[in-house]
Design an enzyme around this catalytic site. Sequence first.
Site, PDB file in Angstrom:
ATOM      1  N   LEU A  57       0.949  -1.153   0.113  1.00 44.28           N
ATOM      2  CA  LEU A  57       0.101  -0.020   0.130  1.00 44.28           C
ATOM      3  C   LEU A  57       0.813   1.265   0.084  1.00 44.28           C
ATOM      4  O   LEU A  57       1.967   1.035   0.396  1.00 44.28           O
ATOM      5  CB  LEU A  57      -0.884  -0.021   1.179  1.00 44.28           C
ATOM      6  CG  LEU A  57      -2.030  -1.154   1.371  1.00 44.28           C
ATOM      7  CD1 LEU A  57      -2.474  -0.774   2.555  1.00 44.28           C
ATOM      8  CD2 LEU A  57      -2.956  -0.935   0.179  1.00 44.28           C
ATOM      9  N   ASP A  58       0.431   2.416  -0.394  1.00 44.67           N
ATOM     10  CA  ASP A  58       1.157   3.521  -0.343  1.00 44.67           C
ATOM     11  C   ASP A  58       1.362   3.644   0.980  1.00 44.67           C
ATOM     12  O   ASP A  58       0.419   3.732   1.934  1.00 44.67           O
ATOM     13  CB  ASP A  58       0.458   4.709  -0.992  1.00 44.67           C
ATOM     14  CG  ASP A  58       0.161   4.602  -2.496  1.00 44.67           C
ATOM     15  OD1 ASP A  58       1.006   3.791  -3.210  1.00 44.67           O
ATOM     16  OD2 ASP A  58      -0.699   5.231  -3.329  1.00 44.67           O
ATOM     17  N   PRO A  59       2.388   4.636   1.438  1.00 42.90           N
ATOM     18  CA  PRO A  59       2.552   4.897   2.990  1.00 42.90           C
ATOM     19  C   PRO A  59       1.414   5.805   3.290  1.00 42.90           C
ATOM     20  O   PRO A  59       1.067   5.305   4.496  1.00 42.90           O
ATOM     21  CB  PRO A  59       3.796   5.702   2.919  1.00 42.90           C
ATOM     22  CG  PRO A  59       4.685   5.105   1.696  1.00 42.90           C
ATOM     23  CD  PRO A  59       3.630   4.831   0.773  1.00 42.90           C
ATOM     24  N   THR A  61      -1.698   5.436   2.863  1.00 49.20           N
ATOM     25  CA  THR A  61      -2.997   4.858   2.856  1.00 49.20           C
ATOM     26  C   THR A  61      -2.917   3.556   4.091  1.00 49.20           C
ATOM     27  O   THR A  61      -1.954   2.960   4.243  1.00 49.20           O
ATOM     28  CB  THR A  61      -3.051   3.649   1.501  1.00 49.20           C
ATOM     29  OG1 THR A  61      -3.116   4.700   0.578  1.00 49.20           O
ATOM     30  CG2 THR A  61      -4.454   3.087   1.859  1.00 49.20           C
ATOM     31  N   HIS A 156      -0.595   4.670  -7.274  1.00 46.66           N
ATOM     32  CA  HIS A 156      -1.330   6.085  -6.874  1.00 46.66           C
ATOM     33  C   HIS A 156      -2.783   5.855  -7.623  1.00 46.66           C
ATOM     34  O   HIS A 156      -3.249   6.782  -7.757  1.00 46.66           O
ATOM     35  CB  HIS A 156      -0.842   7.136  -6.824  1.00 46.66           C
ATOM     36  CG  HIS A 156       0.432   7.406  -6.120  1.00 46.66           C
ATOM     37  ND1 HIS A 156       1.349   8.666  -6.164  1.00 46.66           N
ATOM     38  CD2 HIS A 156       1.106   6.491  -4.967  1.00 46.66           C
ATOM     39  CE1 HIS A 156       2.087   8.405  -5.367  1.00 46.66           C
ATOM     40  NE2 HIS A 156       2.194   7.396  -4.694  1.00 46.66           N
TER      41      HIS A 156
END
Length: 236
Positions: A57-59, A61, A156
């Site tokens: 996951l993106d940081p 999120t 993203h």
Amino acid sequence: MTSDAPLDIIHRDHDLVAVDKPAGMPVHRSRRHPGDAVLLQRLRDQLGQWLWPVHRLDPPTSGLVVFALHPEAARALAAQFQQREVEKRYLAVVRGWPLEQGRVEHPLRRPGRSERQPAVTDFHRLATTELPIPMPPHPTARYALLELRPITGRQHQLRRHMKHISHPIIGDTTYGKGPHNRLFRERFGASELLLRATRLAFRHPGTGARLHLDCPLNEAWRAVLRGSGLAGADGI
């Protein structure tokens, strides 16, 4: 993310472990995140065993992240993610009132590349709210709680797709809108990106049975939904 509190384990068995990743914590080390405050290292230390990452996951999120506990499980799980066999569900708070449901089909560029890759996201509107707060050029401020289901997995993707349809995610400092982010931060204490991975479903690498994992909302999210008037949607 600097807290030393134990991570919340959602599921653990012989083959895999699923954890609730805090917002702001990278999944693993990188050039941008070289320190020790990464999910992989924190969870290794907490469990006292080796882990194999199979997705990320993106940081910013928060929510469900799965790790394999041995190489065979890692290969099986990674293949499912790569072949788009994993069902993913996210919750997001966005600016405005999108359609009740829809699909975003908008190709996205990879960083440093000129070509675009196909990218598809389905969304379903769960709740709406209208606040008596002027947000020029509008006399009020409207927001919605969405369920997002990415069909592809581009970098993203959810954040960029919501921006593309003019409904950016609240708390997104890259693709969002500063006035709306500030409103949620100042009035409802929303200090993070309001995008959370809440459900994963895939074939268990050991048994082959379908495994459904759900990650509940934390108290910070529930407080934001209550304060903004978005609480009360089915399953929330």
